[in-house]
Design an enzyme around this catalytic site. Structure first.
Site, PDB file in Angstrom:
ATOM      1  N   GLU A 118       1.220  -1.345   0.116  1.00 20.25           N
ATOM      2  CA  GLU A 118      -0.154  -0.882  -0.050  1.00 20.25           C
ATOM      3  C   GLU A 118       0.816   1.615  -0.096  1.00 20.25           C
ATOM      4  O   GLU A 118       2.320   1.271   0.631  1.00 20.25           O
ATOM      5  CB  GLU A 118      -1.137   0.279   1.348  1.00 20.25           C
ATOM      6  CG  GLU A 118      -1.621  -1.304   1.663  1.00 20.25           C
ATOM      7  CD  GLU A 118      -2.106  -1.268   3.051  1.00 20.25           C
ATOM      8  OE1 GLU A 118      -2.710  -0.309   3.763  1.00 20.25           O
ATOM      9  OE2 GLU A 118      -3.011  -2.219   3.678  1.00 20.25           O
ATOM     10  N   LYS A 120       2.321   4.553   1.443  1.00 20.41           N
ATOM     11  CA  LYS A 120       2.347   4.994   2.500  1.00 20.41           C
ATOM     12  C   LYS A 120       2.402   6.808   2.619  1.00 20.41           C
ATOM     13  O   LYS A 120       2.911   6.895   1.600  1.00 20.41           O
ATOM     14  CB  LYS A 120       4.313   4.745   2.889  1.00 20.41           C
ATOM     15  CG  LYS A 120       4.184   5.742   4.508  1.00 20.41           C
ATOM     16  CD  LYS A 120       5.119   4.382   5.037  1.00 20.41           C
ATOM     17  CE  LYS A 120       5.573   5.104   6.791  1.00 20.41           C
ATOM     18  NZ  LYS A 120       5.634   5.954   7.282  1.00 20.41           N
ATOM     19  N   ASP A 122       1.685  10.385   2.784  1.00 18.51           N
ATOM     20  CA  ASP A 122       2.396  11.078   3.906  1.00 18.51           C
ATOM     21  C   ASP A 122       1.215  11.749   4.804  1.00 18.51           C
ATOM     22  O   ASP A 122       1.645  13.287   4.190  1.00 18.51           O
ATOM     23  CB  ASP A 122       3.310  11.861   3.180  1.00 18.51           C
ATOM     24  CG  ASP A 122       4.559  12.535   4.028  1.00 18.51           C
ATOM     25  OD1 ASP A 122       4.512  12.298   5.547  1.00 18.51           O
ATOM     26  OD2 ASP A 122       5.893  13.341   3.271  1.00 18.51           O
ATOM     27  N   TYR A 230      -6.776   2.713   6.425  1.00 13.48           N
ATOM     28  CA  TYR A 230      -5.554   0.594   5.588  1.00 13.48           C
ATOM     29  C   TYR A 230      -5.844  -0.094   7.195  1.00 13.48           C
ATOM     30  O   TYR A 230      -5.460  -1.001   6.826  1.00 13.48           O
ATOM     31  CB  TYR A 230      -4.279   1.731   6.047  1.00 13.48           C
ATOM     32  CG  TYR A 230      -3.544   3.049   7.308  1.00 13.48           C
ATOM     33  CD1 TYR A 230      -3.670   2.169   7.921  1.00 13.48           C
ATOM     34  CD2 TYR A 230      -3.376   4.581   6.422  1.00 13.48           C
ATOM     35  CE1 TYR A 230      -2.863   3.188   9.444  1.00 13.48           C
ATOM     36  CE2 TYR A 230      -3.053   4.747   7.747  1.00 13.48           C
ATOM     37  CZ  TYR A 230      -2.669   4.417   8.672  1.00 13.48           C
ATOM     38  OH  TYR A 230      -2.212   4.742  10.091  1.00 13.48           O
ATOM     39  N   LYS A 319      11.423   2.834   2.592  1.00 11.13           N
ATOM     40  CA  LYS A 319      11.184   4.072   2.200  1.00 11.13           C
ATOM     41  C   LYS A 319      11.249   4.647   1.068  1.00 11.13           C
ATOM     42  O   LYS A 319      12.485   3.762   0.272  1.00 11.13           O
ATOM     43  CB  LYS A 319      11.838   4.754   3.285  1.00 11.13           C
ATOM     44  CG  LYS A 319      11.011   4.530   4.447  1.00 11.13           C
ATOM     45  CD  LYS A 319      10.248   5.162   5.163  1.00 11.13           C
ATOM     46  CE  LYS A 319      10.379   7.097   5.302  1.00 11.13           C
ATOM     47  NZ  LYS A 319      10.338   7.034   6.231  1.00 11.13           N
ATOM     48  N   CYS A 413      24.281  45.607 -11.067  1.00 18.35           N
ATOM     49  CA  CYS A 413      23.881  44.488 -11.738  1.00 18.35           C
ATOM     50  C   CYS A 413      25.066  44.269 -12.010  1.00 18.35           C
ATOM     51  O   CYS A 413      25.627  44.191 -12.394  1.00 18.35           O
ATOM     52  CB  CYS A 413      23.088  44.510 -13.633  1.00 18.35           C
ATOM     53  SG  CYS A 413      22.587  43.448 -14.549  1.00 18.35           S
ATOM     54  N   CYS A 416      25.891  43.427 -16.110  1.00 10.69           N
ATOM     55  CA  CYS A 416      26.408  44.362 -16.969  1.00 10.69           C
ATOM     56  C   CYS A 416      26.898  46.354 -16.218  1.00 10.69           C
ATOM     57  O   CYS A 416      26.888  47.334 -16.366  1.00 10.69           O
ATOM     58  CB  CYS A 416      25.299  44.933 -17.771  1.00 10.69           C
ATOM     59  SG  CYS A 416      24.302  46.134 -17.110  1.00 10.69           S
ATOM     60  N   CYS A 431      17.606  44.926 -14.184  1.00 14.57           N
ATOM     61  CA  CYS A 431      18.071  45.720 -13.981  1.00 14.57           C
ATOM     62  C   CYS A 431      18.234  46.513 -15.481  1.00 14.57           C
ATOM     63  O   CYS A 431      17.167  46.290 -16.081  1.00 14.57           O
ATOM     64  CB  CYS A 431      19.490  44.660 -14.686  1.00 14.57           C
ATOM     65  SG  CYS A 431      20.897  45.549 -16.065  1.00 14.57           S
ATOM     66  N   CYS A 437      23.000  45.046 -21.545  1.00 12.73           N
ATOM     67  CA  CYS A 437      22.865  43.958 -20.773  1.00 12.73           C
ATOM     68  C   CYS A 437      23.238  42.926 -21.434  1.00 12.73           C
ATOM     69  O   CYS A 437      22.130  42.330 -21.762  1.00 12.73           O
ATOM     70  CB  CYS A 437      22.396  44.049 -19.638  1.00 12.73           C
ATOM     71  SG  CYS A 437      22.663  42.583 -17.912  1.00 12.73           S
TER      72      CYS A 437
HETATM   73  S1  IVH Z   1       0.115   0.872   8.847  1.00 12.83           S
HETATM   74  C1  IVH Z   1       0.630  -1.307  12.596  1.00 12.83           C
HETATM   75  N1  IVH Z   1      -0.454   1.133   6.499  1.00 12.83           N
HETATM   76  O1  IVH Z   1       2.253   5.218   8.313  1.00 12.83           O
HETATM   77  C2  IVH Z   1       0.314  -1.171  11.231  1.00 12.83           C
HETATM   78  N2  IVH Z   1       0.691   3.259   8.361  1.00 12.83           N
HETATM   79  O2  IVH Z   1       4.946   4.929  10.368  1.00 12.83           O
HETATM   80  C3  IVH Z   1       0.710   0.352  11.879  1.00 12.83           C
HETATM   81  N3  IVH Z   1       0.920   5.277   7.152  1.00 12.83           N
HETATM   82  O3  IVH Z   1       1.587   6.077  11.719  1.00 12.83           O
HETATM   83  C4  IVH Z   1       0.122   1.714  10.332  1.00 12.83           C
HETATM   84  N4  IVH Z   1       0.349   5.026   5.272  1.00 12.83           N
HETATM   85  O4  IVH Z   1       0.204   7.677   9.906  1.00 12.83           O
HETATM   86  C5  IVH Z   1      -0.340   2.092   7.839  1.00 12.83           C
HETATM   87  N5  IVH Z   1      -0.578   2.044   4.264  1.00 12.83           N
HETATM   88  C6  IVH Z   1      -0.403   2.370   5.184  1.00 12.83           C
HETATM   89  C7  IVH Z   1       0.492   3.799   5.548  1.00 12.83           C
HETATM   90  C8  IVH Z   1       0.247   4.325   7.081  1.00 12.83           C
HETATM   91  C9  IVH Z   1       0.906   6.363   6.030  1.00 12.83           C
HETATM   92  C10 IVH Z   1       1.334   6.070   8.227  1.00 12.83           C
HETATM   93  C11 IVH Z   1       0.597   5.920   9.425  1.00 12.83           C
HETATM   94  C12 IVH Z   1       1.040   5.630  10.580  1.00 12.83           C
HETATM   95  C13 IVH Z   1       3.400   5.094  10.283  1.00 12.83           C
HETATM   96  C14 IVH Z   1       3.521   4.509  10.325  1.00 12.83           C
END
Ligand code: IVH
Length: 677
Positions: A118, A120, A122, A230, A319, A413, A416, A431, A437
């Site tokens: 999935e 992640k 932000d 999630y 990451k 400038c 020039c 300028c 220039c």
């Molecule tokens: S699962 C025990 N799934 O990442 C599992 N977390 O570093 C807990 N996050 O606090 C989280 N996307 O805020 C999970 N698809 C995803 C996620 C996700 C973002 C964030 C979440 C968590 C942090 C952990």
């Protein structure tokens, strides 16, 4: 005393709640509005006024909660019944392989494990409690054990169901997910905050956090936040599906957004493929992600694996390269643009960010330097997201060394020596040297020869620098006087390349009028404006004589652009250059005046994604020949968005704003129904 609602009023309120909830779901979760905004607003106001008259009709799941209460909230602390854990990180393929190895060792198997991959997101984790299908409490993660009650703020987020849909709803359930701010919303929010001179946010994650922390839910309600689910935990006797994947499908039927990029993968090799393909897609997504989370799919296996300290053994986040890093401003230099605009550029201690090594970042202008309070010597946050140029987004004043120095605009400038002037009310300093220039001269020649202007192949920056520095070329007209013998003497210029360059210059002698006009580099006269002006006036002679009022008769030309055009033709050195070009044999082609309406006159279109049968420039040319203006960003005024494959944030924005969208095949179909010149 307040009136008691009669039966009709309660029935109508219930009906409105149901309709509004359904439309809200269609719009924010499915991205597929079923009724126009105006109709939604009418229904919404009708419910608001009923609830105002009969407060007893205001239920916990009423969509009117979305506007937020203006009463300040206090964010009481709440204990999580199930701790909100964090995730271990993998920073390389090897670390992911080690994770998979550990999982299989613990499960004592050599078989490939099934994982869910999935994005992640932000943003920030949120826990949402539902009792008998109604949202009763929302909390932040906090330290994992206690968080803060943010129910009132969460209620204002349109993609959070206030009431779960369908008929397989557990009596007590906790859904967890991420609150985030899509990229487009973040940029717009920062633009508005910056304009008001207020502090901007460093990234979408910060903006989401800042928006949730608002004491007044009415403020949160105006921020473009979204929630994506999630995970789920049942707190009653209902039975869970046997896999994580199925549990999320179930959650989806309750009216939650889940991530459409989610994938089922088998074995670590497929995990690594999923990582790479998501990384490739990163920039096109409408929201920011900082990696991919892999979770063992079988819930039984998850249970067997259990937890270690604060993270599950069955999940890991691999990451992506960071989009922000810390570095130091070693110096600030000033660059001179084609129109004389002076841009401060930070020279940075080289830093690896957003997948490349960055050693320069624009500081835009002096106002921006003041807003950031940036000094030479400062430690700063540099952000490089997607292919956007690197930006300094934040300064750490606590790390400022004693010998740090203030950045000031040089009086003259750097190229020039002419005075630098800043017109009152304008942010940009310039300028005053004009074509005296060399920097502006070089930029003027660069623009003239660029692909979208006269497209003189081989005349790159390197040659322009040499030709201008040796005073072989002072204005674009001098290009046409160059002889082979002028060039062959120059370092690294052989016979063949000299010939090629002379030929390429020669071939640019008969441009169409609009390209020539664009190539002149008049301030704020881009391609679209040059086309509109050329077809309105037909000849350069007519354009050069037009007063500001007649220039403004051209669609899209306002007083500012008209002023720039007039002042260009009022300067003797420009007229001299045009005469010299004519004498050197440059003949721009006059255009037919097309004052008549075209099928797409007055419309603004946006192209995004990849089209299967033509390049973006070709599609643009087609639309322009039908009279449309082609813009780079989507707003409520956009007439239509053409979304090819892998369309990203622009498509999402169009859908959100209810702007018409044509996909690849619909667009081809559309073009086939129009006569293209
Ligand atoms: S699962 C025990 N799934 O990442 C599992 N977390 O570093 C807990 N996050 O606090 C989280 N996307 O805020 C999970 N698809 C995803 C996620 C996700 C973002 C964030 C979440 C968590 C942090 C952990």
């Amino acid at each position: 005393m307040t009136d008691q609602p009669d039966k009709d009023a309660s029935q109508r309120a219930e009906e409105l709640r149901q309709q509004l909830t359904e439309h809200n779901y269609q719009y924010y979760v499915l991205d597929n509005p079923a009724i126009p905004d105006a109709e939604y607003d009418r229904l919404f106001r009708e419910l608001q006024s009923l609830e105002h008259r009969y407060p007893s009709l205001r239920t916990a799941d009423s969509p009117t909660h979305r506007v937020g209460s203006s009463v300040e909230t206090s964010f009481e602390s709440v204990t999580h019944r199930i701790p909100m854990l964090s995730l271990d990180n993998a920073f390389s393929d090897d670390e992911l392989k080690e994770f998979d190895r550990r999982v299989r060792d613990r499960l004592k198997t050599d078989d490939d494990i099934e994982y869910v991959g999935e994005p992640k997101l932000d943003g920030l984790a949120v826990s949402l409690h539902y009792e008998n299908g109604v949202l009763t409490r929302a909390a932040t993660r906090g330290d994992g054990y206690t968080g803060e009650d943010i129910t009132e703020n969460i209620r204002t987020i349109p993609s959070v169901p206030l009431k779960l849909r369908g008929d397989s709803i557990p009596a007590l359930v906790e859904v967890r997910g991420e609150v985030y701010m899509p990229k487009a919303g973040f940029e717009e929010l920062n633009r508005v905050l910056g304009q008001k001179g207020e502090k901007t946010f460093v990234n979408p994650r910060n903006a989401a956090a800042g928006s949730l922390r608002q004491k007044k839910p009415t403020v949160t309600a105006r921020r473009p936040l979204e929630v994506c689910a999630y995970s789920v935990a049942l707190e009653d006797e209902s039975e869970m599906p046997s896999t994580h994947w199925d549990s999320l499908q179930w959650v989806k039927t309750w009216g939650f957004r889940t991530n459409p990029e989610m994938r089922l993968v088998i074995g670590v090799d497929e995990c690594l493929e999923a990582y790479r393909s998501l990384l490739d897609k990163r920039n096109e997504l409408a929201y920011e992600i900082d990696g991919i989370v892999f979770k063992v799919n079988s819930l039984a296996l998850q249970q067997k694996l259990g937890f270690v300290s604060r993270a599950p053994r069955w999940a890991i986040a691999q990451k992506f390269p960071a989009q922000e890093e810390l570095t130091v401003i070693e110096d600030v230099e000033f660059q001179v643009g084609r129109t004389g605009a002076i841009t401060p550029v930070a020279r940075l201690k080289p830093v690896f960010v957003g997948g490349v090594t960055v050693s320069n970042a624009t500081l835009h202008n002096m106002d921006e330097i003041r807003r950031l309070d940036a000094h030479i010597g400062d430690t700063v946050f540099v952000r490089r997201a997607g292919d956007v140029i690197p930006q300094v987004v934040k300064v750490l004043p606590e790390r400022r060394p004693e010998n740090a120095s203030v950045v000031s605009l040089p009086p003259t400038c750097p190229v020039c020596g002419s005075d630098i002037v800043q017109i009152e009310g304008e942010v940009v300093a310039r300028c005053s040297g004009g074509l005296f220039c060399p920097a502006q001269r070089k930029e003027a020649i660069r623009h003239y020869a660029s692909r979208k202007a006269l497209d003189i192949e081989g005349l790159g920056d390197k040659w322009i620098d040499i030709l201008v520095d040796r005073e072989l070329v002072n204005t674009v007209a001098d290009l046409y006087l160059l002889k082979k013998s002028d060039l062959t003497g120059l370092e690294r210029m052989g016979d063949k390349s000299a010939n090629n360059l002379i030929n390429a210059i020669d071939q640019s002698r008969k441009p169409v009028l609009w390209k020539f006009l664009y190539a002149l580099g008049i301030r704020e006269v881009g391609e679209a404006t040059a086309k509109a002006i050329a077809s309105h006036f037909g000849t350069l002679e007519a354009i050069s004589r037009a007063d500001e009022e007649s220039l403004q008769a051209v669609p899209d030309v306002g007083p500012v652009v008209a002023g720039h055009i007039r002042s260009f033709f009022d300067q003797k050195h420009n007229i001299d250059t045009l005469d010299a070009l004519r004498k050197a044999g440059v003949q721009w082609q006059e255009e037919e005046i097309t004052a008549g309406e075209k099928p797409l006159s007055g419309e603004t279109w946006v192209l995004t994604g990849t089209l299967s049968t033509m390049t973006r420039d070709e599609a643009k040319a087609c639309l322009e020949s039908l009279g449309a203006k082609v813009a780079g960003s989507v707003s409520a005024k956009t007439s239509c968005v053409v979304a090819g494959e892998a369309a990203g944030s622009k498509l999402a924005k169009a859908e959100k704003l209810g702007v018409q969208v044509l996909d690849d095949s619909a667009f081809i179909d559309f073009l086939s129904r129009h006569d293209l010149p």
